[in-house]
Design a protein around this motif. Structure first.
Motif, PDB file in Angstrom:
ATOM      1  N   MET A 142       0.706  -1.406   0.228  1.00  0.00           N
ATOM      2  CA  MET A 142       0.057   0.008   0.111  1.00  0.00           C
ATOM      3  C   MET A 142       1.045   1.102   0.040  1.00  0.00           C
ATOM      4  O   MET A 142       0.487   2.277   0.269  1.00  0.00           O
ATOM      5  CB  MET A 142      -1.111  -0.163   1.196  1.00  0.00           C
ATOM      6  N   LYS A 143       2.090   1.017  -0.397  1.00  0.00           N
ATOM      7  CA  LYS A 143       3.003   2.409  -0.495  1.00  0.00           C
ATOM      8  C   LYS A 143       2.555   3.257  -1.613  1.00  0.00           C
ATOM      9  O   LYS A 143       1.848   2.817  -2.504  1.00  0.00           O
ATOM     10  CB  LYS A 143       4.318   1.577  -0.637  1.00  0.00           C
ATOM     11  N   GLY A 144       3.079   4.438  -1.405  1.00  0.00           N
ATOM     12  CA  GLY A 144       2.827   5.392  -2.515  1.00  0.00           C
ATOM     13  C   GLY A 144       2.256   6.653  -1.801  1.00  0.00           C
ATOM     14  O   GLY A 144       2.190   6.912  -0.834  1.00  0.00           O
ATOM     15  N   ILE A 145       1.606   7.388  -2.735  1.00  0.00           N
ATOM     16  CA  ILE A 145       0.928   8.632  -2.585  1.00  0.00           C
ATOM     17  C   ILE A 145      -0.501   8.480  -2.477  1.00  0.00           C
ATOM     18  O   ILE A 145      -1.306   7.924  -3.076  1.00  0.00           O
ATOM     19  CB  ILE A 145       1.277   9.747  -3.799  1.00  0.00           C
ATOM     20  N   HIS A 146      -1.167   8.827  -1.347  1.00  0.00           N
ATOM     21  CA  HIS A 146      -2.381   8.555  -0.850  1.00  0.00           C
ATOM     22  C   HIS A 146      -3.217  10.113  -1.023  1.00  0.00           C
ATOM     23  O   HIS A 146      -2.711  10.773  -0.110  1.00  0.00           O
ATOM     24  CB  HIS A 146      -2.682   8.055   0.515  1.00  0.00           C
TER      25      HIS A 146
ATOM     26  N   HIS B  93      -3.727   9.399 -12.118  1.00  0.00           N
ATOM     27  CA  HIS B  93      -2.324   8.817 -12.170  1.00  0.00           C
ATOM     28  C   HIS B  93      -1.186   9.218 -11.398  1.00  0.00           C
ATOM     29  O   HIS B  93      -0.267   8.598 -11.135  1.00  0.00           O
ATOM     30  CB  HIS B  93      -2.072   8.665 -13.719  1.00  0.00           C
ATOM     31  N   TYR B  94      -1.398  10.512 -10.891  1.00  0.00           N
ATOM     32  CA  TYR B  94      -0.331  10.895  -9.828  1.00  0.00           C
ATOM     33  C   TYR B  94      -0.775  10.287  -8.370  1.00  0.00           C
ATOM     34  O   TYR B  94       0.289  10.502  -7.557  1.00  0.00           O
ATOM     35  CB  TYR B  94      -0.631  12.347  -9.679  1.00  0.00           C
ATOM     36  N   PHE B  95      -1.715   9.509  -8.406  1.00  0.00           N
ATOM     37  CA  PHE B  95      -1.972   9.041  -6.903  1.00  0.00           C
ATOM     38  C   PHE B  95      -2.099   7.443  -7.077  1.00  0.00           C
ATOM     39  O   PHE B  95      -2.578   6.849  -7.917  1.00  0.00           O
ATOM     40  CB  PHE B  95      -3.129   9.681  -6.173  1.00  0.00           C
ATOM     41  N   ASP B  96      -1.448   6.916  -6.027  1.00  0.00           N
ATOM     42  CA  ASP B  96      -1.685   5.529  -6.177  1.00  0.00           C
ATOM     43  C   ASP B  96      -2.953   4.886  -5.440  1.00  0.00           C
ATOM     44  O   ASP B  96      -3.415   3.924  -5.746  1.00  0.00           O
ATOM     45  CB  ASP B  96      -0.399   4.955  -5.052  1.00  0.00           C
TER      46      ASP B  96
ATOM     47  N   LYS C 299       1.945  17.019  -9.071  1.00  0.00           N
ATOM     48  CA  LYS C 299       3.259  16.468  -9.798  1.00  0.00           C
ATOM     49  C   LYS C 299       4.421  16.786  -9.142  1.00  0.00           C
ATOM     50  O   LYS C 299       5.283  15.874  -9.212  1.00  0.00           O
ATOM     51  CB  LYS C 299       3.365  17.599 -11.208  1.00  0.00           C
ATOM     52  N   ALA C 300       4.391  17.742  -7.947  1.00  0.00           N
ATOM     53  CA  ALA C 300       5.477  17.988  -7.366  1.00  0.00           C
ATOM     54  C   ALA C 300       5.625  16.891  -6.406  1.00  0.00           C
ATOM     55  O   ALA C 300       6.906  16.515  -6.001  1.00  0.00           O
ATOM     56  CB  ALA C 300       5.285  19.407  -6.488  1.00  0.00           C
ATOM     57  N   TYR C 301       4.719  16.421  -5.804  1.00  0.00           N
ATOM     58  CA  TYR C 301       4.873  15.205  -4.674  1.00  0.00           C
ATOM     59  C   TYR C 301       4.894  13.850  -5.588  1.00  0.00           C
ATOM     60  O   TYR C 301       5.805  13.252  -5.098  1.00  0.00           O
ATOM     61  CB  TYR C 301       3.345  14.804  -3.989  1.00  0.00           C
ATOM     62  N   TYR C 302       4.451  13.692  -6.728  1.00  0.00           N
ATOM     63  CA  TYR C 302       4.765  12.716  -7.552  1.00  0.00           C
ATOM     64  C   TYR C 302       6.111  12.453  -7.868  1.00  0.00           C
ATOM     65  O   TYR C 302       7.047  11.438  -7.636  1.00  0.00           O
ATOM     66  CB  TYR C 302       3.898  12.699  -8.769  1.00  0.00           C
ATOM     67  N   GLU C 303       6.934  13.568  -8.209  1.00  0.00           N
ATOM     68  CA  GLU C 303       8.261  13.699  -8.841  1.00  0.00           C
ATOM     69  C   GLU C 303       9.085  13.453  -7.788  1.00  0.00           C
ATOM     70  O   GLU C 303      10.197  12.684  -7.740  1.00  0.00           O
ATOM     71  CB  GLU C 303       8.451  15.076  -9.510  1.00  0.00           C
TER      72      GLU C 303
END
Length: 208
Positions: free
Chosen positions: A1-5, A25-28, A190-194
């Motif tokens: 469950m890792k990633g950006i929530h 698509h920028y969020f898991d 985008k900033a968090y994703y990158e």
């Protein structure tokens, strides 16, 4: 469950939710956290998200185990006043269960009870926690290192703090006001994703 929530803020309009059509698509994972909504209203939100192309397999709904199961959401986020983790896991073993915790003892219990991940915070000063002292990066590190399930950090995290949060042992981070109250939500996403993916790439390279 890792990633950006990404967590909804309880007051997002359909127009605001519609932004996710081109940004999800920028969020898991996308958490539907709408405490004031009825079951019927939550069902409408889930149907709306599915209608704009967001797979419910990446949606986590707060508290409502029934809706998560019926609509095929990937999981449910449980709080202190929700159903017990043990009961939900026993009845629905395939449902991913997140548990909101605020201490290392609660984190231990969540893992023991069968939670798949924890949501821990708030880490930094947060608009939604005015006047409440943040738990800080050292507390996050103690919690994350003490359990084997993923820790997702939440609360006042800015893009430039992503590396610090992940370096402390968190497997992901959650966004609320950083997205919903941003004058430029796409740029924020985008900033968090990158930042997240850059850290992941560097960390992976160091472990080869």
């Amino acid at each position: 469950m890792k990633g950006i929530h990404l967590i909804t803020n309880g007051k997002s309009t359909k127009k605001e939710l519609a932004q996710l059509r081109t940004m999800h698509h920028y969020f898991d994972y996308i958490h539907v956290r709408e405490k004031s909504k009825t079951a019927a209203e939550l069902m409408q939100i889930l149907d709306f998200l599915a209608g704009i192309g967001i797979p419910l397999s990446k949606v986590i709904i707060n508290d409502r185990v029934d809706l998560a199961v019926m609509k095929g959401c990937t999981g449910v986020q449980l709080a202190y006043n929700s159903l017990p983790v043990t009961l939900v896991k026993k009845q629905f073993p395939d449902l991913k269960i997140g548990k909101s915790v605020h201490s290392i003892e609660e984190a231990w219990k969540a893992e023991k009870d069968g939670a798949d991940f924890i949501l821990y915070g708030h880490i930094y000063h947060s608009k939604s926690k005015q006047g409440v002292k943040p738990r800080g990066i050292q507390a996050l590190q103690r919690v994350a290192k003490s359990i084997s399930i993923p820790t997702i950090a939440v609360g006042g995290i800015h893009p430039e703090q992503v590396e610090e949060v992940l370096g402390a042992g968190a497997k992901g981070l959650a966004m609320i006001s950083a997205f919903w109250e941003s004058p430029a939500p796409l740029q924020a996403a985008k900033a968090y994703y990158e930042r997240f993916n850059h850290w992941e790439e560097e960390h992976f390279e160091r472990t080869l």
